[in-house]
Every structure is written in structure tokens, then in C-alpha cells.
Design an enzyme around this catalytic site. Structure first.
Site, PDB file in Angstrom:
ATOM      1  N   SER A   1      13.753  -6.532 -16.416  1.00 45.21           N
ATOM      2  CA  SER A   1      14.098  -8.927 -16.521  1.00 45.21           C
ATOM      3  C   SER A   1      14.038  -9.584 -17.308  1.00 45.21           C
ATOM      4  O   SER A   1      12.783  -8.928 -17.727  1.00 45.21           O
ATOM      5  CB  SER A   1      13.591  -9.218 -14.873  1.00 45.21           C
ATOM      6  OG  SER A   1      13.500 -10.363 -15.318  1.00 45.21           O
TER       7      SER A   1
ATOM      8  N   HIS B   1      18.548  -7.114 -15.579  1.00 45.82           N
ATOM      9  CA  HIS B   1      18.224  -7.979 -13.728  1.00 45.82           C
ATOM     10  C   HIS B   1      17.952  -9.368 -13.967  1.00 45.82           C
ATOM     11  O   HIS B   1      17.127  -9.651 -15.257  1.00 45.82           O
ATOM     12  CB  HIS B   1      17.150  -7.297 -13.245  1.00 45.82           C
ATOM     13  CG  HIS B   1      16.300  -8.389 -12.436  1.00 45.82           C
ATOM     14  ND1 HIS B   1      16.851  -7.268 -10.712  1.00 45.82           N
ATOM     15  CD2 HIS B   1      15.707  -9.049 -11.528  1.00 45.82           C
ATOM     16  CE1 HIS B   1      16.355  -8.546  -9.858  1.00 45.82           C
ATOM     17  NE2 HIS B   1      15.621  -9.091 -10.433  1.00 45.82           N
TER      18      HIS B   1
ATOM     19  N   ASP C   1      16.899 -12.798 -13.799  1.00 50.21           N
ATOM     20  CA  ASP C   1      16.171 -13.731 -12.539  1.00 50.21           C
ATOM     21  C   ASP C   1      17.129 -15.676 -12.261  1.00 50.21           C
ATOM     22  O   ASP C   1      16.347 -16.079 -13.054  1.00 50.21           O
ATOM     23  CB  ASP C   1      15.126 -14.102 -12.442  1.00 50.21           C
ATOM     24  CG  ASP C   1      14.866 -12.131 -12.271  1.00 50.21           C
ATOM     25  OD1 ASP C   1      14.776 -11.744 -11.199  1.00 50.21           O
ATOM     26  OD2 ASP C   1      13.596 -11.537 -13.041  1.00 50.21           O
TER      27      ASP C   1
ATOM     28  N   MET D   1      16.928 -19.056 -10.964  1.00 49.08           N
ATOM     29  CA  MET D   1      15.485 -20.045 -10.002  1.00 49.08           C
ATOM     30  C   MET D   1      16.454 -21.188 -10.042  1.00 49.08           C
ATOM     31  O   MET D   1      16.540 -21.651 -11.203  1.00 49.08           O
ATOM     32  CB  MET D   1      15.001 -19.876 -10.405  1.00 49.08           C
ATOM     33  CG  MET D   1      13.915 -18.246 -10.387  1.00 49.08           C
ATOM     34  SD  MET D   1      12.060 -18.243 -10.614  1.00 49.08           S
ATOM     35  CE  MET D   1      11.789 -16.546 -10.801  1.00 49.08           C
TER      36      MET D   1
ATOM     37  N   HIS E   1      20.096 -11.824  -9.837  1.00 53.38           N
ATOM     38  CA  HIS E   1      19.149 -12.094  -8.250  1.00 53.38           C
ATOM     39  C   HIS E   1      19.256 -13.707  -8.502  1.00 53.38           C
ATOM     40  O   HIS E   1      18.332 -14.257  -9.119  1.00 53.38           O
ATOM     41  CB  HIS E   1      18.055 -11.382  -8.733  1.00 53.38           C
ATOM     42  CG  HIS E   1      17.485 -11.407  -7.742  1.00 53.38           C
ATOM     43  ND1 HIS E   1      15.402 -11.433  -8.258  1.00 53.38           N
ATOM     44  CD2 HIS E   1      17.337 -12.148  -6.397  1.00 53.38           C
ATOM     45  CE1 HIS E   1      15.082 -11.141  -6.699  1.00 53.38           C
ATOM     46  NE2 HIS E   1      15.903 -12.494  -5.442  1.00 53.38           N
TER      47      HIS E   1
ATOM     48  N   MET F   1      17.882 -16.296  -6.280  1.00 55.85           N
ATOM     49  CA  MET F   1      17.297 -17.332  -6.091  1.00 55.85           C
ATOM     50  C   MET F   1      17.176 -18.676  -5.628  1.00 55.85           C
ATOM     51  O   MET F   1      16.396 -19.654  -6.808  1.00 55.85           O
ATOM     52  CB  MET F   1      15.506 -17.111  -6.401  1.00 55.85           C
ATOM     53  CG  MET F   1      14.726 -16.060  -6.687  1.00 55.85           C
ATOM     54  SD  MET F   1      13.518 -14.774  -7.239  1.00 55.85           S
ATOM     55  CE  MET F   1      15.295 -14.381  -8.994  1.00 55.85           C
TER      56      MET F   1
ATOM     57  N   MET G   1      11.392  -7.222  -2.525  1.00 60.25           N
ATOM     58  CA  MET G   1      10.469  -8.262  -2.843  1.00 60.25           C
ATOM     59  C   MET G   1       9.138  -7.534  -2.949  1.00 60.25           C
ATOM     60  O   MET G   1       8.318  -7.375  -1.443  1.00 60.25           O
ATOM     61  CB  MET G   1      10.524  -9.461  -2.913  1.00 60.25           C
ATOM     62  CG  MET G   1      11.891 -10.318  -3.205  1.00 60.25           C
ATOM     63  SD  MET G   1      12.460  -9.974  -4.673  1.00 60.25           S
ATOM     64  CE  MET G   1      11.252 -11.322  -5.679  1.00 60.25           C
TER      65      MET G   1
ATOM     66  N   GLY H   1       9.820 -16.389  -8.233  1.00 61.19           N
ATOM     67  CA  GLY H   1       9.540 -17.645  -8.795  1.00 61.19           C
ATOM     68  C   GLY H   1       9.003 -17.827 -10.588  1.00 61.19           C
ATOM     69  O   GLY H   1       9.508 -17.838 -11.095  1.00 61.19           O
ATOM     70  N   PHE H   2       7.772 -16.084 -10.040  1.00 58.53           N
ATOM     71  CA  PHE H   2       7.287 -15.995 -11.363  1.00 58.53           C
ATOM     72  C   PHE H   2       6.779 -14.219 -11.049  1.00 58.53           C
ATOM     73  O   PHE H   2       6.725 -13.615 -10.944  1.00 58.53           O
ATOM     74  CB  PHE H   2       5.890 -16.674 -11.386  1.00 58.53           C
ATOM     75  CG  PHE H   2       6.163 -18.405 -10.948  1.00 58.53           C
ATOM     76  CD1 PHE H   2       6.226 -18.970 -11.741  1.00 58.53           C
ATOM     77  CD2 PHE H   2       6.133 -18.722 -10.151  1.00 58.53           C
ATOM     78  CE1 PHE H   2       6.593 -20.682 -11.575  1.00 58.53           C
ATOM     79  CE2 PHE H   2       6.102 -19.916  -9.697  1.00 58.53           C
ATOM     80  CZ  PHE H   2       6.417 -20.935 -10.841  1.00 58.53           C
ATOM     81  N   GLY H   3       7.218 -13.843 -13.441  1.00 64.64           N
ATOM     82  CA  GLY H   3       7.011 -12.560 -13.767  1.00 64.64           C
ATOM     83  C   GLY H   3       5.553 -12.309 -13.563  1.00 64.64           C
ATOM     84  O   GLY H   3       4.994 -13.714 -13.817  1.00 64.64           O
TER      85      GLY H   3
ATOM     86  N   ASP I   1      10.980  -5.478  -6.718  1.00 59.01           N
ATOM     87  CA  ASP I   1      10.916  -6.559  -7.228  1.00 59.01           C
ATOM     88  C   ASP I   1       9.084  -7.036  -7.432  1.00 59.01           C
ATOM     89  O   ASP I   1       9.382  -7.439  -6.808  1.00 59.01           O
ATOM     90  CB  ASP I   1      12.243  -7.436  -8.113  1.00 59.01           C
ATOM     91  CG  ASP I   1      12.471  -8.496  -8.363  1.00 59.01           C
ATOM     92  OD1 ASP I   1      11.401  -7.892  -9.509  1.00 59.01           O
ATOM     93  OD2 ASP I   1      13.501  -9.518  -8.686  1.00 59.01           O
ATOM     94  N   GLY I   2       8.932  -7.382  -8.789  1.00 61.49           N
ATOM     95  CA  GLY I   2       7.403  -7.248  -8.673  1.00 61.49           C
ATOM     96  C   GLY I   2       6.614  -6.675  -8.882  1.00 61.49           C
ATOM     97  O   GLY I   2       6.505  -6.080  -8.054  1.00 61.49           O
ATOM     98  N   GLY I   3       5.900  -7.344 -10.176  1.00 62.10           N
ATOM     99  CA  GLY I   3       4.646  -6.613 -10.571  1.00 62.10           C
ATOM    100  C   GLY I   3       4.914  -5.234 -10.583  1.00 62.10           C
ATOM    101  O   GLY I   3       3.747  -3.672 -10.135  1.00 62.10           O
TER     102      GLY I   3
ATOM    103  N   GLY J   1       9.504  -7.079 -15.559  1.00 69.40           N
ATOM    104  CA  GLY J   1       9.909  -7.652 -16.794  1.00 69.40           C
ATOM    105  C   GLY J   1       9.252  -8.158 -17.685  1.00 69.40           C
ATOM    106  O   GLY J   1       9.092  -7.893 -18.659  1.00 69.40           O
ATOM    107  N   SER J   2       7.372  -8.716 -17.001  1.00 68.84           N
ATOM    108  CA  SER J   2       6.537  -8.751 -18.415  1.00 68.84           C
ATOM    109  C   SER J   2       5.761  -7.224 -18.665  1.00 68.84           C
ATOM    110  O   SER J   2       5.099  -7.055 -19.800  1.00 68.84           O
ATOM    111  CB  SER J   2       5.402  -9.595 -17.446  1.00 68.84           C
ATOM    112  OG  SER J   2       4.974  -8.658 -16.361  1.00 68.84           O
TER     113      SER J   2
HETATM  114  C1  DX5 Z   1       9.900 -12.546  -9.857  1.00 65.77           C
HETATM  115  C2  DX5 Z   1      11.295 -11.944 -10.177  1.00 65.77           C
HETATM  116  C3  DX5 Z   1      10.885 -10.874 -10.788  1.00 65.77           C
HETATM  117  C4  DX5 Z   1      10.187 -11.370 -12.145  1.00 65.77           C
HETATM  118  C5  DX5 Z   1      10.259  -9.069 -12.065  1.00 65.77           C
HETATM  119  O1  DX5 Z   1      10.586 -14.251  -9.154  1.00 65.77           O
HETATM  120  O2  DX5 Z   1      12.789 -12.290  -9.496  1.00 65.77           O
HETATM  121  O3  DX5 Z   1      12.441  -9.484 -10.600  1.00 65.77           O
HETATM  122  O4  DX5 Z   1      11.130 -11.571 -13.123  1.00 65.77           O
HETATM  123  O5  DX5 Z   1       8.874  -9.514 -13.181  1.00 65.77           O
HETATM  124  P1  DX5 Z   1       7.779  -8.544 -12.841  1.00 65.77           P
HETATM  125  O6  DX5 Z   1       8.091  -7.886 -13.374  1.00 65.77           O
HETATM  126  O7  DX5 Z   1       6.634  -9.167 -14.466  1.00 65.77           O
HETATM  127  O8  DX5 Z   1       7.030  -8.770 -12.128  1.00 65.77           O
HETATM  128 ZN    ZN Z   2      14.503 -10.353 -10.182  1.00 72.50          ZN
END
Ligand code: DX5
Ligand code: ZN
Length: 226
Positions: free
Chosen positions: A8, A33, A35, A37, A66, A68, A143, A148-150, A181-183, A203-204
């Protein structure tokens, strides 16, 4: 089937976006991916079709988009025309009384355009919300953080949705891939894949790492069948 890896770009350096994308593509990412928002459906604001169009010109990889956003239907044409490969949205964006109508209309437009379709499911949303649409989806995005946030921590309780979803699809003779998706990171990826995930969004874990290609290679090795 091997598990797909989808970096992402939410956590990428946007001043060097072309290099960041080339880097993950070179490291063997399967898709990118994106994101989107709107500071309304989620508290954060990212990017829209203009940036996606630019990214389309930078890579051959599929663009997994994606949304959001509160009004995915209003903006759908712009995202389709920007070059998205797959488009996903949230049922939580809609009021209950109009959910089925709006979701069906979006899926129909994507079907007609020949685009891949997915629905994303928030941590607090029961997975059976997607059951009425399963035969029209290529995948479901579970999810494992509140969107909302990485760089948030994976909520492991959400993973039990994966086998439930797979059982329901199998019972109906459907094949629906499941993304998470997420963490997702080097510590959590194995658990996510063990739960049945077919695609990992990260992502991160990728872009904040000192050596992102090494993370992609290690992720790949960690989730590949031996
Ligand atoms: C969160 C996003 C994710 C995000 C994941 O709202 O939908 O795609 O980028 O980030 P990480 O991998 O850092 O949790
Ligand atoms: Zn996403």
C-alpha cells in the site's frame, strides 16, 4: 495458489513516488494497493483519481483501489477512467435502507466495465454483510485495523472472518479470494495466511523499512508453501 503481496503506497514517500513504485515492482510485488480516503468516511484525506492516473503510467502492476469514501457511486467513473484494475468500497458507507441498492448499482457498473470488484469489511462489521454480493465479487477485503491510517496494530479477532467467508463461498460453489488489510508485517503475516488469506496488503511494513525489497522477499518466503 501462492499468496499475493500488495504494497500500500499510503506509507510511501510521495515526493519519490515513481521510485517507490519501481522499487516494489522490482522486488516482486503482485499488485499495488491504493488507499483513497475522503476525510468523511474516514478521518484522513489522501488522494483521488488524478494520482491514480499518474500511477497507472508508472507501472504495469494491477491497481487495487480501496475506496474509503462516503460516496463511491458518485465518483466511480473517475476511478474507473483513471485506470484502476480492481475497485472496492465499503458497505458501511451507506445507510441501511439504501445499502443494497447502491452496492448493487456499483457492482453492475464495474461488471459492465469489466473491472474486478471487492467489498471491504470493517473490523466491527459482521462478515455476513457481504454474503448477498458474494457471487458478484472477485474478492473480499477483511480490514484488520479501523480504516483511516497506516501503521496500526493488527486486530487478530478479525481473522476468524476468513474461514467463515470461505466456508460460505464453498457452500455456494463460489470462488472468492480474501485479502487482509491493516497491520500486516513480518510478525503477523504467517498468522494471517494460516487463517486463509489470499492477498496481503502491507503499507508501513514495506515502505517504512530500511530495505523494502528485503521485506517483500521475506514476506514472500514466510507465506509461500514449502
Ligand atoms: C488503512 C488502509 C491500509 C493501510 C495499511 O486504512 O486501508 O491499506 O495502508 O497500512 P499498514 O500496512 O501500515 O497497516
Ligand atoms: Zn487499504
Amino acid at each position: 495458489m501462492s499468496v499475493l503481496i500488495a504494497p500500500s503506497i499510503l506509507s510511501a514517500d510521495f515526493a519519490r513516488l515513481a521510485e517507490e513504485i519501481a522499487m516494489v515492482e522490482g522486488a516482486g510485488a503482485d499488485l499495488i494497493h491504493l488507499d483513497v480516503m475522503d476525510a468523511h468516511f474516514v478521518p484522513n484525506l489522501t488522494f483521488g483519481p488524478m494520482i491514480i492516473r499518474a500511477i497507472r503510467s508508472l507501472t504495469e502492476l494491477p491497481l487495487n483501489t480501496h475506496l474509503m469514501i462516503t460516496d463511491p457511486d458518485t465518483h466511480l467513473d473517475a476511478f474507473m477512467e483513471a485506470g484502476a484494475t480492481a475497485i472496492g468500497f465499503h458497505l458501511e458507507a451507506f445507510h441501511e435502507e439504501e445499502r443494497a441498492r447502491r452496492a448493487s448499482a456499483i457492482l453492475e457498473r464495474l461488471e459492465q466495465a469489466g473491472l474486478e470488484r471487492f467489498i471491504a469489511v470493517n473490523p466491527d462489521t459482521p462478515v455476513d454483510w457481504v454474503y448477498p454480493y458474494l457471487d458478484r465479487l472477485d474478492s473480499v477485503l477483511i480490514m484488520t485495523v479501523h480504516p483511516g491510517f497506516g501503521a496500526q496494530t493488527l486486530i487478530a479477532d478479525c481473522l476468524e472472518k476468513i474461514p467463515r467467508l470461505k466456508r460460505e463461498a464453498e457452500r455456494r460453489g463460489l470462488s472468492v479470494a480474501v485479502g487482509v488489510d491493516g497491520g500486516v508485517n513480518l510478525d503477523t503475516a504467517k498468522e494471517v495466511v494460516a487463517a486463509g488469506a489470499d492477498m496481503l496488503v502491507a503499507g508501513s511494513a514495506v515502505f517504512h523499512a530500511p530495505d523494502p525489497p528485503a521485506v517483500i522477499h521475506t514476506l514472500r518466503a514466510a507465506v509461500s508453501p514449502v
